[in-house]
Design a protein around this motif. Structure first.
Motif, PDB file in Angstrom:
ATOM      1  N   GLU A  63       0.815  -1.204   0.000  1.00 18.27           N
ATOM      2  CA  GLU A  63       0.000   0.000   0.000  1.00 18.27           C
ATOM      3  C   GLU A  63       0.856   1.264   0.000  1.00 18.27           C
ATOM      4  OE1 GLU A  63      -2.770  -0.565   3.156  1.00 18.27           O
ATOM      5  OE2 GLU A  63      -3.739  -2.252   2.149  1.00 18.27           O
ATOM      6  N   VAL A  64       2.045   1.197   0.599  1.00 21.65           N
ATOM      7  CA  VAL A  64       2.967   2.321   0.492  1.00 21.65           C
ATOM      8  C   VAL A  64       3.331   2.560  -0.967  1.00 21.65           C
ATOM      9  CG1 VAL A  64       5.370   2.987   0.896  1.00 21.65           C
ATOM     10  CG2 VAL A  64       3.923   2.306   2.807  1.00 21.65           C
ATOM     11  N   LYS A  65       3.541   1.468  -1.708  1.00 24.43           N
ATOM     12  CA  LYS A  65       3.890   1.591  -3.128  1.00 24.43           C
ATOM     13  C   LYS A  65       2.792   2.325  -3.887  1.00 24.43           C
ATOM     14  CE  LYS A  65       5.003  -1.185  -7.212  1.00 24.43           C
ATOM     15  NZ  LYS A  65       5.163  -2.559  -7.747  1.00 24.43           N
ATOM     16  N   ARG A  66       1.525   2.031  -3.585  1.00 21.26           N
ATOM     17  CA  ARG A  66       0.435   2.723  -4.268  1.00 21.26           C
ATOM     18  C   ARG A  66       0.302   4.166  -3.780  1.00 21.26           C
ATOM     19  NH1 ARG A  66      -2.186  -2.368  -3.755  1.00 21.26           N
ATOM     20  NH2 ARG A  66      -3.310  -1.681  -1.907  1.00 21.26           N
ATOM     21  N   ALA A  67       0.528   4.377  -2.476  1.00 23.88           N
ATOM     22  CA  ALA A  67       0.389   5.731  -1.928  1.00 23.88           C
ATOM     23  C   ALA A  67       1.392   6.694  -2.551  1.00 23.88           C
ATOM     24  CB  ALA A  67       0.568   5.700  -0.412  1.00 23.88           C
ATOM     25  N   TRP A  68       2.554   6.169  -2.962  1.00 19.33           N
ATOM     26  CA  TRP A  68       3.545   7.020  -3.640  1.00 19.33           C
ATOM     27  C   TRP A  68       2.945   7.668  -4.884  1.00 19.33           C
ATOM     28  CZ3 TRP A  68       8.122   8.915  -2.362  1.00 19.33           C
ATOM     29  CH2 TRP A  68       8.905   8.284  -1.402  1.00 19.33           C
ATOM     30  N   GLN A  69       1.967   7.016  -5.516  1.00 19.18           N
ATOM     31  CA  GLN A  69       1.435   7.474  -6.795  1.00 19.18           C
ATOM     32  C   GLN A  69       0.301   8.482  -6.644  1.00 19.18           C
ATOM     33  OE1 GLN A  69       0.472   4.030  -9.197  1.00 19.18           O
ATOM     34  NE2 GLN A  69       2.199   2.886  -8.383  1.00 19.18           N
ATOM     35  N   VAL A  70      -0.094   8.802  -5.397  1.00 15.66           N
ATOM     36  CA  VAL A  70      -1.179   9.752  -5.185  1.00 15.66           C
ATOM     37  C   VAL A  70      -0.658  11.166  -5.405  1.00 15.66           C
ATOM     38  CG1 VAL A  70      -2.824  10.701  -3.526  1.00 15.66           C
ATOM     39  CG2 VAL A  70      -2.355   8.236  -3.553  1.00 15.66           C
ATOM     40  N   PRO A  71      -1.206  11.910  -6.377  1.00  8.19           N
ATOM     41  CA  PRO A  71      -0.737  13.291  -6.584  1.00  8.19           C
ATOM     42  C   PRO A  71      -1.173  14.172  -5.423  1.00  8.19           C
ATOM     43  CG  PRO A  71      -2.620  12.815  -7.984  1.00  8.19           C
ATOM     44  CD  PRO A  71      -2.260  11.519  -7.328  1.00  8.19           C
ATOM     45  N   PRO A  72      -0.399  15.202  -5.091  1.00  6.54           N
ATOM     46  CA  PRO A  72      -0.694  16.018  -3.906  1.00  6.54           C
ATOM     47  C   PRO A  72      -1.772  17.061  -4.146  1.00  6.54           C
ATOM     48  CG  PRO A  72       1.311  16.799  -4.939  1.00  6.54           C
ATOM     49  CD  PRO A  72       0.873  15.591  -5.725  1.00  6.54           C
ATOM     50  N   PHE A  73      -2.951  16.628  -4.598  1.00  9.11           N
ATOM     51  CA  PHE A  73      -4.082  17.528  -4.771  1.00  9.11           C
ATOM     52  C   PHE A  73      -4.919  17.474  -3.496  1.00  9.11           C
ATOM     53  CE2 PHE A  73      -3.743  16.143  -9.428  1.00  9.11           C
ATOM     54  CZ  PHE A  73      -2.827  17.135  -9.704  1.00  9.11           C
ATOM     55  N   CYS A  74      -4.728  18.448  -2.583  1.00 11.14           N
ATOM     56  CA  CYS A  74      -5.421  18.480  -1.292  1.00 11.14           C
ATOM     57  C   CYS A  74      -5.112  17.253  -0.444  1.00 11.14           C
ATOM     58  CB  CYS A  74      -6.932  18.642  -1.478  1.00 11.14           C
ATOM     59  SG  CYS A  74      -7.395  20.244  -2.174  1.00 11.14           S
ATOM     60  N   THR A  75      -3.939  16.671  -0.635  1.00 10.77           N
ATOM     61  CA  THR A  75      -3.466  15.577   0.208  1.00 10.77           C
ATOM     62  C   THR A  75      -2.076  15.916   0.715  1.00 10.77           C
ATOM     63  OG1 THR A  75      -2.419  14.365  -1.623  1.00 10.77           O
ATOM     64  CG2 THR A  75      -4.739  13.862  -1.154  1.00 10.77           C
ATOM     65  N   HIS A 130      -8.258   7.977  -5.100  1.00  9.62           N
ATOM     66  CA  HIS A 130      -8.885   6.878  -5.841  1.00  9.62           C
ATOM     67  C   HIS A 130      -8.282   6.751  -7.231  1.00  9.62           C
ATOM     68  CE1 HIS A 130     -12.746   7.245  -3.178  1.00  9.62           C
ATOM     69  NE2 HIS A 130     -11.683   6.850  -2.511  1.00  9.62           N
ATOM     70  N   GLY A 131      -7.876   7.861  -7.831  1.00  5.83           N
ATOM     71  CA  GLY A 131      -7.262   7.803  -9.155  1.00  5.83           C
ATOM     72  C   GLY A 131      -5.965   7.029  -9.167  1.00  5.83           C
ATOM     73  N   ALA A 132      -5.299   6.935  -8.013  1.00 10.58           N
ATOM     74  CA  ALA A 132      -4.058   6.164  -7.905  1.00 10.58           C
ATOM     75  C   ALA A 132      -4.310   4.734  -7.455  1.00 10.58           C
ATOM     76  CB  ALA A 132      -3.107   6.848  -6.925  1.00 10.58           C
ATOM     77  N   GLY A 133      -5.578   4.325  -7.370  1.00 12.93           N
ATOM     78  CA  GLY A 133      -5.893   2.956  -6.973  1.00 12.93           C
ATOM     79  C   GLY A 133      -5.835   2.725  -5.476  1.00 12.93           C
TER      80      GLY A 133
END
Length: 669
Positions: A63-75, A130-133
């Protein structure tokens, strides 16, 4: 809220000096830290009992691997992590601001534009997540922080134990996480948790922000769970369209709720009058909305009201195109056209390659005014009216990117046009005319020329190679390798959008009865990525040249046009995948899977032979699938194969000099 370190706390972790405690939860402790003279960061350290649980550590790793792919839009951006550390940890951006529950406790329920801003900010974050899965799974007011007035969501998508109790004692807080859990979360292991659970939590969070209480408030966690399962929400105090959206998000059935992108679209459609948003929040919302891949349609029972609101979104957000600021000229040397395939993990965004010699990612179309998009020595466009557009891929292209193509105009009265960052009511245009190259911005009300260069580079029938690069909000145009125009882009709301090609009359011919024409070939749209620090262990097969055999995803197959749109992938056994990318084997990562695919995110249109050899597994893999890779061996008609593959099917593809000669369906049980 910061507190001093405890005697048992480590002074440092993974090279980060720990400065204070920020909080503690069921999964671990959160510290304020810093590496050397770098910025302050938040460090979540996993509790020792979970660090010794291999199943939990495996979930944390994946899950860390997927979290890396989350763009920083309000995150809060993920900055670092070490799942293999003795006490695994995660490092994220430190948001120096109060949480939503602290703001409501101190100031009372939010109202009007402030409440709408929180609703938009959290929906923006969920769209990016969600866009990053990734699924957040613990969205609550404590995980919504305010930085300079803009909400940011933290603590998303990382494996955590299920918590259904809380130490809070106040009636509206005692239920803790339970108050924001969707009904399906109480079904045990029998029901899959989807992003719709986060949308339910969004509804509960916004209801709390606007009323000061949770919508299923009760005297105990058990009573709260029972209300969530059986009772409608109490939304007293919320009014207007936002109340309707919150009620929709709190639907009992997941399929009745909007997706996060749909929710964001509806919120932006309400963005008028005193409820308007602007600045960084508007930019983040637009970027997240446009950078997210469209989801497959889902069956809905009560989603008609959302569709009705969506229909007016374009009109309500028309003012987006009116923002402008003084032009600043900056010279940036653009990259050259792509010559190699991408490497795994290198691409963050859509990538399109299409020779435009047949229908593929662009289609043959006509418009109501006699404009025609056809295929003759390329994408041939002509129109007797002011202008026309030949729509291209539905994908949205964001960030630094490059658009290249070979362009020719029919005569001195015609201009070829490239529309980019098309985001509904606003877009940019590159006009390629015989005497002028021009970049303009088109808003909902007016069009503005941002910059132009008077260079006679497009004589009738002369094919020129054009590269439009967008880097750091500067558009640079080269023709046959020479920089012709650099222009600062002016609309911060157009952070992403679609790309299309068009044709129109030159300025001197706009009042004449002429038919403008242009031809575009060899189109390519791709992200501009930094070169990898080290040679990659593998690259994707370049299916465009030579003779190849590889596994690809089929994004569309048109037998009549003899074209197929494919996405090259890596197709490896789980062991091969983990050996290639140096992943340790656990019970919850790809090492244990029979087959693993790594996507290139690159869509390539290829021609097919007149009579390609087509085979399938049909519905009898034992008879029609070969070992060791389960590739179909039974012959199938082109129409049947196109229907079976749809836009996600896997095939073993054979090409000769860039032409597809065989396609064999891959069976993945």
């Amino acid at each position: 809220m910061k507190s001093p370190l405890r005697p048992a706390d480590p002074p440092s972790l993974g090279g980060y000096r720990l400065l204070a405690r920020l909080g503690e939860g069921g999964m671990g402790s959160v510290f304020l830290g810093r590496r050397d003279d770098g910025p302050l960061v938040a460090i979540k350290m996993i509790k020792p009992e979970y660090a010794h649980d291999e199943e939990f550590r495996g979930r944390f790793r994946s899950e860390v691997k997927r979290a890396w792919q989350v763009p920083p839009f309000c995150t809060a951006a993920v900055l670092d992590a070490d799942p293999e550390h003795r006490t695994p940890y995660l490092v994220v951006e430190y948001v120096d601001g109060p949480s939503l529950d602290e703001v409501v406790d101190r100031e009372g329920p939010l109202a009007d534009s402030r409440l709408h801003g929180v609703a938009v900010g959290v929906a923006t974050a969920l769209t990016a997540i969600h866009g990053a899965g990734v699924i957040h799974r613990d969205l609550k007011p404590q995980n919504v922080l305010f930085a300079l007035g803009t909400p940011k969501v933290i603590d998303f998508g990382i494996a955590r134990p299920l918590e259904v109790t809380s130490r809070h004692t106040r009636p509206d807080q005692m239920v803790g996480t339970v108050a924001y859990m969707a009904p399906e979360r109480f079904d045990g292991d029998d029901r899959e948790i989807t992003p719709a659970a986060d949308v339910f939590a969004w509804g509960a969070v916004i209801a709390y922000a606007g009323t000061g209480r949770t919508p299923f408030r009760a005297d105990s966690p058990v009573a709260t769970a029972a209300k969530i399962l059986t009772q409608p929400p109490d939304l007293t105090g919320l009014t207007g369209p936002l109340a309707e959206l919150v009620a929709l998000a709190l639907s009992k059935e997941p399929e009745d709720r909007p997706t996060a992108p749909e929710l964001l679209n509806l919120l932006l459609a309400q963005n008028t009058g005193s409820g308007g948003i602007g600045g960084p929040l508007r930019e983040a919302a637009e970027a997240a909305r446009l950078a997210t891949r469209p989801e497959r349609p889902r069956r809905r029972r009560r989603w008609a009201v959302a569709a009705a609101v969506t229909a007016v979104a374009t009109a309500l957000t028309a003012a987006v195109g009116l923002y402008s600021r003084p032009t600043e000229k900056v010279v940036v040397k653009p990259p050259e056209t792509l010559t190699t395939m991408p490497v795994p993990g290198a691409i963050r965004g859509a990538w399109v390659v299409d020779p435009l010699d047949r229908p593929g990612q662009w289609k043959a179309t006509t418009d109501a005014y006699g404009g025609v998009c056809s295929f003759k020595n390329g994408l041939a466009m002509s129109t007797p009216s002011s202008a026309m557009v030949c729509p291209g891929p539905a994908a949205s292209f964001a960030g630094d990117q490059m658009i290249s193509a070979d362009v020719a105009v029919d005569d001195t009265r015609s201009c070829a046009e490239i529309q980019f960052r098309n985001a509904g009511p606003g877009s940019y245009w590159l006009d390629l005319c015989p005497r002028t190259i021009r970049i303009r911005h088109e808003g909902a009300v007016r069009a503005t020329t941002l910059g132009s260069a008077d260079q006679p580079r497009f004589g009738p029938g002369q094919r020129r190679h054009v590269v439009l690069s967008l880097r750091d909000e500067v558009a640079t145009v080269t023709v046959d390798g020479d920089v012709e125009l650099e222009q600062k882009l002016t609309d911060p709301s157009l952070a992403a959008g679609r790309v299309a090609f068009g044709v129109g009359p030159a300025d001197e011919a706009k009042d004449q009865d002429v038919r403008a024409g242009a031809v575009i070939r060899r189109a390519e749209i791709r992200p501009i990525e930094a070169a990898p620090a080290a040679p990659p262990p593998l690259t994707f097969t370049d299916v465009r040249t030579g003779s190849t055999k590889s596994i690809v995803k089929v994004r569309g197959y048109n037998p009549k046009a003899r074209s197929v749109i494919v996405e090259p992938v890596l197709f490896l056994t789980g062991d091969e995948y983990c050996q290639t990318f140096n992943l340790a084997s656990t019970s919850d990562n790809p090492c244990e899977q029979a087959w693993v695919t790594e996507d290139s995110r690159m869509a390539v249109t290829l021609p097919t032979a007149a009579t390609p050899e087509l085979t399938s597994t049909f519905d009898d893999p034992e008879r029609c699938a070969a070992d060791p890779v389960t590739v179909g061996t039974c012959r199938i008609t082109p129409g049947q194969l196109a229907e079976r593959l749809g836009t996600e099917g896997l095939v073993e593809l054979t090409t000769r000099n860039g032409t597809v000669t065989t396609m064999a369906e891959v069976y993945t049980p």
